[in-house]
Design a protein around this motif. Structure first.
Motif, PDB file in Angstrom:
ATOM      1  N   ASN A  70      -3.835 -67.530 -14.238  1.00  0.00           N
ATOM      2  CA  ASN A  70      -3.769 -68.939 -14.215  1.00  0.00           C
ATOM      3  C   ASN A  70      -2.034 -69.457 -14.346  1.00  0.00           C
ATOM      4  O   ASN A  70      -1.546 -69.305 -15.236  1.00  0.00           O
ATOM      5  CB  ASN A  70      -4.437 -69.910 -15.273  1.00  0.00           C
ATOM      6  CG  ASN A  70      -4.347 -71.107 -14.829  1.00  0.00           C
ATOM      7  OD1 ASN A  70      -3.726 -71.713 -13.881  1.00  0.00           O
ATOM      8  ND2 ASN A  70      -5.276 -71.809 -15.585  1.00  0.00           N
ATOM      9  N   GLN A  71      -1.437 -69.183 -13.456  1.00  0.00           N
ATOM     10  CA  GLN A  71      -0.192 -69.737 -12.982  1.00  0.00           C
ATOM     11  C   GLN A  71       0.124 -70.932 -13.606  1.00  0.00           C
ATOM     12  O   GLN A  71       1.316 -71.167 -14.152  1.00  0.00           O
ATOM     13  CB  GLN A  71       0.464 -69.551 -11.599  1.00  0.00           C
ATOM     14  CG  GLN A  71       1.691 -69.402 -11.314  1.00  0.00           C
ATOM     15  CD  GLN A  71       2.014 -69.553  -9.771  1.00  0.00           C
ATOM     16  OE1 GLN A  71       1.070 -69.651  -8.929  1.00  0.00           O
ATOM     17  NE2 GLN A  71       3.240 -69.015  -9.364  1.00  0.00           N
ATOM     18  N   GLU A  72      -0.798 -71.879 -13.606  1.00  0.00           N
ATOM     19  CA  GLU A  72      -0.339 -73.288 -14.226  1.00  0.00           C
ATOM     20  C   GLU A  72      -0.929 -73.477 -15.656  1.00  0.00           C
ATOM     21  O   GLU A  72      -0.684 -74.424 -16.278  1.00  0.00           O
ATOM     22  CB  GLU A  72      -1.277 -74.111 -13.489  1.00  0.00           C
ATOM     23  CG  GLU A  72      -1.150 -74.552 -11.961  1.00  0.00           C
ATOM     24  CD  GLU A  72      -2.198 -75.332 -11.143  1.00  0.00           C
ATOM     25  OE1 GLU A  72      -3.217 -75.653 -11.820  1.00  0.00           O
ATOM     26  OE2 GLU A  72      -2.085 -75.097 -10.000  1.00  0.00           O
ATOM     27  N   ASP A  73      -1.180 -72.251 -16.334  1.00  0.00           N
ATOM     28  CA  ASP A  73      -1.358 -72.531 -17.760  1.00  0.00           C
ATOM     29  C   ASP A  73      -0.738 -71.063 -18.386  1.00  0.00           C
ATOM     30  O   ASP A  73      -1.382 -70.154 -18.810  1.00  0.00           O
ATOM     31  CB  ASP A  73      -2.851 -72.337 -18.120  1.00  0.00           C
ATOM     32  CG  ASP A  73      -3.097 -72.333 -19.495  1.00  0.00           C
ATOM     33  OD1 ASP A  73      -2.204 -73.011 -20.496  1.00  0.00           O
ATOM     34  OD2 ASP A  73      -4.244 -72.025 -19.891  1.00  0.00           O
ATOM     35  N   SER A  74       0.679 -71.016 -18.241  1.00  0.00           N
ATOM     36  CA  SER A  74       1.483 -69.874 -18.804  1.00  0.00           C
ATOM     37  C   SER A  74       0.980 -68.651 -18.355  1.00  0.00           C
ATOM     38  O   SER A  74       1.302 -67.842 -19.277  1.00  0.00           O
ATOM     39  CB  SER A  74       1.614 -70.136 -20.415  1.00  0.00           C
ATOM     40  OG  SER A  74       1.984 -71.346 -20.696  1.00  0.00           O
TER      41      SER A  74
END
Length: 104
Positions: A71-75
């Motif tokens: 998940n690129q949007e969650d670190s």
């Protein structure tokens, strides 16, 4: 010499971050795009063989992929599973219906 050290540190940080993501291969959006508007077989051709296929009912197939995405949007947190659901259409083909990412 000072600029060389900073450049080396920057390179090491980028390499370390990329290394974490590379183990799992795909961002959620990149992996998900391999399924949209595709038949089950076309999706497998694009994404690769799943870890297993589940058949909860005769009109539904679920492709289960393990440790493929992050998940690129969650670190860059890693996903343990991706479940891709296909439903049988009127012509009898299994078509993409939904995708579910399950974080570790």
């Amino acid at each position: 010499m000072h600029r060389l050290t900073i450049a080396a540190i920057a390179f090491a940080l980028v390499a370390a971050t990329a290394g974490c993501s590379r183990d799992y291969g795909f961002t959620r959006s990149a992996f998900g795009s391999k399924f949209v508007d595709r038949t089950e077989q076309a999706a497998i051709d694009a994404a690769g063989k799943p870890s297993r296929v589940e058949e909860p009912d005769p009109d539904t197939h679920v492709l289960v992929y393990e440790r493929k995405t992050f998940n690129q949007e969650d670190s860059n947190s890693k996903d343990a599973l991706v479940r891709v659901t296909f439903k049988k259409d009127k012509a009898g083909q299994y078509m993409y219906a939904a995708i579910d990412f399950q974080a570790e």
